[in-house]
Design a protein around this motif. Structure first.
Motif, PDB file in Angstrom:
ATOM      1  N   ALA A 188       0.835  -1.199   0.000  1.00 38.15           N
ATOM      2  CA  ALA A 188       0.000   0.000   0.000  1.00 38.15           C
ATOM      3  C   ALA A 188       0.873   1.254   0.000  1.00 38.15           C
ATOM      4  CB  ALA A 188      -0.923  -0.004   1.220  1.00 38.15           C
ATOM      5  N   HIS A 189       1.894   1.259   0.833  1.00 35.02           N
ATOM      6  CA  HIS A 189       2.787   2.420   0.909  1.00 35.02           C
ATOM      7  C   HIS A 189       3.466   2.676  -0.435  1.00 35.02           C
ATOM      8  CE1 HIS A 189       5.638   5.280   2.616  1.00 35.02           C
ATOM      9  NE2 HIS A 189       6.603   4.621   1.997  1.00 35.02           N
ATOM     10  N   LEU A 190       3.951   1.602  -1.086  1.00 37.97           N
ATOM     11  CA  LEU A 190       4.636   1.749  -2.367  1.00 37.97           C
ATOM     12  C   LEU A 190       3.682   2.263  -3.443  1.00 37.97           C
ATOM     13  CD1 LEU A 190       7.265   1.396  -3.906  1.00 37.97           C
ATOM     14  CD2 LEU A 190       6.652  -1.005  -4.310  1.00 37.97           C
ATOM     15  N   ALA A 191       2.450   1.743  -3.460  1.00 46.38           N
ATOM     16  CA  ALA A 191       1.469   2.201  -4.444  1.00 46.38           C
ATOM     17  C   ALA A 191       1.166   3.683  -4.257  1.00 46.38           C
ATOM     18  CB  ALA A 191       0.181   1.380  -4.324  1.00 46.38           C
ATOM     19  N   HIS A 192       0.964   4.114  -3.007  1.00 45.86           N
ATOM     20  CA  HIS A 192       0.718   5.531  -2.740  1.00 45.86           C
ATOM     21  C   HIS A 192       1.905   6.387  -3.176  1.00 45.86           C
ATOM     22  CE1 HIS A 192      -2.620   4.126  -0.184  1.00 45.86           C
ATOM     23  NE2 HIS A 192      -3.073   5.364  -0.243  1.00 45.86           N
ATOM     24  N   ALA A 193       3.122   5.893  -2.914  1.00 45.77           N
ATOM     25  CA  ALA A 193       4.319   6.655  -3.263  1.00 45.77           C
ATOM     26  C   ALA A 193       4.441   6.829  -4.773  1.00 45.77           C
ATOM     27  CB  ALA A 193       5.560   5.957  -2.706  1.00 45.77           C
ATOM     28  N   PHE A 194       4.139   5.774  -5.547  1.00 41.55           N
ATOM     29  CA  PHE A 194       4.181   5.878  -7.001  1.00 41.55           C
ATOM     30  C   PHE A 194       3.157   6.891  -7.504  1.00 41.55           C
ATOM     31  CE2 PHE A 194       6.730   1.962  -7.573  1.00 41.55           C
ATOM     32  CZ  PHE A 194       7.522   2.370  -8.640  1.00 41.55           C
ATOM     33  N   VAL A 195       1.954   6.807  -6.975  1.00 45.18           N
ATOM     34  CA  VAL A 195       0.906   7.728  -7.419  1.00 45.18           C
ATOM     35  C   VAL A 195       1.307   9.169  -7.128  1.00 45.18           C
ATOM     36  CG1 VAL A 195      -1.457   8.519  -6.961  1.00 45.18           C
ATOM     37  CG2 VAL A 195      -0.997   6.085  -7.273  1.00 45.18           C
ATOM     38  N   ASP A 196       1.811   9.415  -5.925  1.00 44.16           N
ATOM     39  CA  ASP A 196       2.203  10.774  -5.548  1.00 44.16           C
ATOM     40  C   ASP A 196       3.325  11.304  -6.443  1.00 44.16           C
ATOM     41  OD1 ASP A 196       2.232  13.073  -3.614  1.00 44.16           O
ATOM     42  OD2 ASP A 196       4.264  12.329  -3.277  1.00 44.16           O
TER      43      ASP A 196
ATOM     44  N   LEU B 227       6.681  -4.606 -18.776  1.00 46.12           N
ATOM     45  CA  LEU B 227       6.989  -3.472 -19.646  1.00 46.12           C
ATOM     46  C   LEU B 227       7.945  -2.498 -18.971  1.00 46.12           C
ATOM     47  CD1 LEU B 227       3.318  -2.831 -20.817  1.00 46.12           C
ATOM     48  CD2 LEU B 227       5.083  -4.089 -22.054  1.00 46.12           C
ATOM     49  N   ALA B 228       9.203  -2.906 -18.841  1.00 46.54           N
ATOM     50  CA  ALA B 228      10.171  -2.102 -18.097  1.00 46.54           C
ATOM     51  C   ALA B 228      10.326  -0.703 -18.690  1.00 46.54           C
ATOM     52  CB  ALA B 228      11.524  -2.813 -18.062  1.00 46.54           C
ATOM     53  N   ASP B 229      10.268  -0.580 -20.019  1.00 41.09           N
ATOM     54  CA  ASP B 229      10.445   0.733 -20.637  1.00 41.09           C
ATOM     55  C   ASP B 229       9.317   1.691 -20.268  1.00 41.09           C
ATOM     56  OD1 ASP B 229       8.803  -0.981 -22.112  1.00 41.09           O
ATOM     57  OD2 ASP B 229       9.014   0.229 -23.924  1.00 41.09           O
ATOM     58  N   HIS B 230       8.136   1.137 -19.957  1.00 40.41           N
ATOM     59  CA  HIS B 230       7.007   1.985 -19.569  1.00 40.41           C
ATOM     60  C   HIS B 230       7.063   2.372 -18.096  1.00 40.41           C
ATOM     61  CE1 HIS B 230       5.495   0.616 -23.426  1.00 40.41           C
ATOM     62  NE2 HIS B 230       4.564   1.538 -23.357  1.00 40.41           N
ATOM     63  N   VAL B 231       7.995   1.776 -17.356  1.00 40.15           N
ATOM     64  CA  VAL B 231       8.146   2.091 -15.941  1.00 40.15           C
ATOM     65  C   VAL B 231       9.408   2.927 -15.722  1.00 40.15           C
ATOM     66  CG1 VAL B 231       8.081   1.097 -13.614  1.00 40.15           C
ATOM     67  CG2 VAL B 231       7.011  -0.110 -15.483  1.00 40.15           C
ATOM     68  N   ALA B 232      10.094   3.280 -16.800  1.00 43.78           N
ATOM     69  CA  ALA B 232      11.258   4.155 -16.693  1.00 43.78           C
ATOM     70  C   ALA B 232      10.814   5.496 -16.107  1.00 43.78           C
ATOM     71  CB  ALA B 232      11.906   4.358 -18.063  1.00 43.78           C
ATOM     72  N   PRO B 233      11.618   6.089 -15.221  1.00 42.79           N
ATOM     73  CA  PRO B 233      11.225   7.360 -14.582  1.00 42.79           C
ATOM     74  C   PRO B 233      10.805   8.429 -15.577  1.00 42.79           C
ATOM     75  CG  PRO B 233      13.156   6.453 -13.503  1.00 42.79           C
ATOM     76  CD  PRO B 233      12.894   5.566 -14.692  1.00 42.79           C
TER      77      PRO B 233
ATOM     78  N   GLU C 162      12.976  12.396  -9.903  1.00 40.52           N
ATOM     79  CA  GLU C 162      13.916  11.906  -8.903  1.00 40.52           C
ATOM     80  C   GLU C 162      13.238  10.953  -7.921  1.00 40.52           C
ATOM     81  OE1 GLU C 162      16.004  15.005  -6.927  1.00 40.52           O
ATOM     82  OE2 GLU C 162      16.977  15.765  -8.752  1.00 40.52           O
ATOM     83  N   ALA C 163      12.018  11.274  -7.525  1.00 41.11           N
ATOM     84  CA  ALA C 163      11.282  10.391  -6.612  1.00 41.11           C
ATOM     85  C   ALA C 163      10.975   9.058  -7.282  1.00 41.11           C
ATOM     86  CB  ALA C 163       9.991  11.068  -6.156  1.00 41.11           C
ATOM     87  N   VAL C 164      10.607   9.101  -8.567  1.00 43.11           N
ATOM     88  CA  VAL C 164      10.335   7.859  -9.289  1.00 43.11           C
ATOM     89  C   VAL C 164      11.609   7.027  -9.427  1.00 43.11           C
ATOM     90  CG1 VAL C 164       9.579   6.860 -11.483  1.00 43.11           C
ATOM     91  CG2 VAL C 164       8.354   8.807 -10.521  1.00 43.11           C
ATOM     92  N   VAL C 165      12.746   7.679  -9.657  1.00 40.06           N
ATOM     93  CA  VAL C 165      14.022   6.969  -9.742  1.00 40.06           C
ATOM     94  C   VAL C 165      14.271   6.189  -8.458  1.00 40.06           C
ATOM     95  CG1 VAL C 165      16.533   7.249  -9.790  1.00 40.06           C
ATOM     96  CG2 VAL C 165      15.105   8.488 -11.425  1.00 40.06           C
ATOM     97  N   ARG C 166      14.065   6.831  -7.322  1.00 40.84           N
ATOM     98  CA  ARG C 166      14.278   6.151  -6.041  1.00 40.84           C
ATOM     99  C   ARG C 166      13.334   4.960  -5.882  1.00 40.84           C
ATOM    100  NH1 ARG C 166      14.716  11.595  -4.325  1.00 40.84           N
ATOM    101  NH2 ARG C 166      12.558  11.586  -3.557  1.00 40.84           N
TER     102      ARG C 166
END
Length: 272
Positions: free
Chosen positions: A166-174, A196-202, A182-186
């Motif tokens: 749940a925490h990770l999902a909220h963090a991605f959405v935010d 689909l790794a290319d679609h999850v690139a920051p 930078e937050a997505v990179v972390r």
């Protein structure tokens, strides 16, 4: 609605769940449920002594037949999307929801092994009844389940929705909503990405026109990434820091089948 239709409708969700977990495809699962209905209608359902068991048997055997005929390899299952999000209060109701990881491991099994494991471990069907459904002796059913457990090398196939997911999902959405690369990179550095790794690139997740909403995927926490109002990719968040990225052909949203290319207006869900 007559009694026959009422009994079938009361069992529809169970039948769809079994077929989906067998086949990994909602479209095929719905075909199985439709075929089950046709046989139910033709069988004179009012005369059946155990209608739910009859329906379960027919749906399972139809799914097994499809598996035996199919030679294709599915990289990732179709997603099963729901409007609500997981919570501690409804974990019990979600016990028969399977993660993407477990659904992928089930592909290692033969059709009979998959059916035996799902029926017994997920839907709590006794070995004697599993054997009857599959046309096997009770002891053979036990052997199938033991062998299936060993082959997938997993613990119980049930799961709840953890606080970490749940925490990770909220963090991605935010991070996606703020276009904070930078937050997505972390976040991406801390997960194992499958799909689909290319679609999850920051850069892809924070590009212009991209936003996100929380989404229940296969009974667990997930994120729907939207680009200019259309679903571009779904992220299924698994316990243990694994993330499955899929691009569904059809999205099940609020009980409707909505093509992934159709704008979803007003469908966003608050992360709070």
């Amino acid at each position: 609605m007559n009694d026959s239709i009422a009994v079938f409708e009361a069992s529809r969700r169970r039948l769809l769940s079994i077929a989906y977990r067998m086949l990994g495809s909602l479209a095929e699962a719905e075909d199985v449920v439709q075929d089950t209905w046709l046989r139910w209608h033709a069988a004179g359902a009012a005369d059946l002594q155990a209608p739910v068991a009859w329906l379960t048997t027919v749906a399972t055997r139809l799914a097994i037949d499809r598996l035996r005929r199919s030679k294709r390899e599915t990289a990732l299952p179709d997603p099963w999307l729901e409007e609500g999000l997981p919570s501690a209060a409804d974990d019990v109701e979600r016990l028969c929801d399977l993660s993407y990881g477990v659904l992928l491991m089930l592909q290692r099994l033969s059709p009979d092994e998959r059916a035996a494991l799902l029926l017994h471990e997920v839907f709590d069907v006794p070995h004697q009844e599993v054997g009857r459904i599959l046309g096997l002796k009770t002891e053979h059913s036990r052997q199938l389940v033991r062998r299936a457990r060993a082959r997938v090398q997993a613990g119980p196939v049930r799961r709840g929705a953890s606080a970490d997911s749940a925490h990770l999902a909220h963090a991605f959405v935010d991070a996606i909503r703020r276009h904070d690369e930078e937050a997505v990179v972390r976040l991406v550095r801390g997960v194992d990405i499958v799909g689909l790794a290319d679609h999850v690139a920051p850069r892809a997740l924070t590009a212009r026109g991209t936003t996100a909403r929380l989404q229940c995927v296969n009974g667990g926490w997930g994120v729907a990434v939207l680009r200019y109002g259309r679903i571009d990719v779904l992220l299924s968040i698994e316990d243990g820091g694994k993330l499955y990225a899929v691009r569904p052909q059809v999205v099940r949203q609020c009980g409707l089948d909505v093509p992934a290319t159709t704008p979803l207006i007003g469908a966003a869900m608050s992360p709070t």
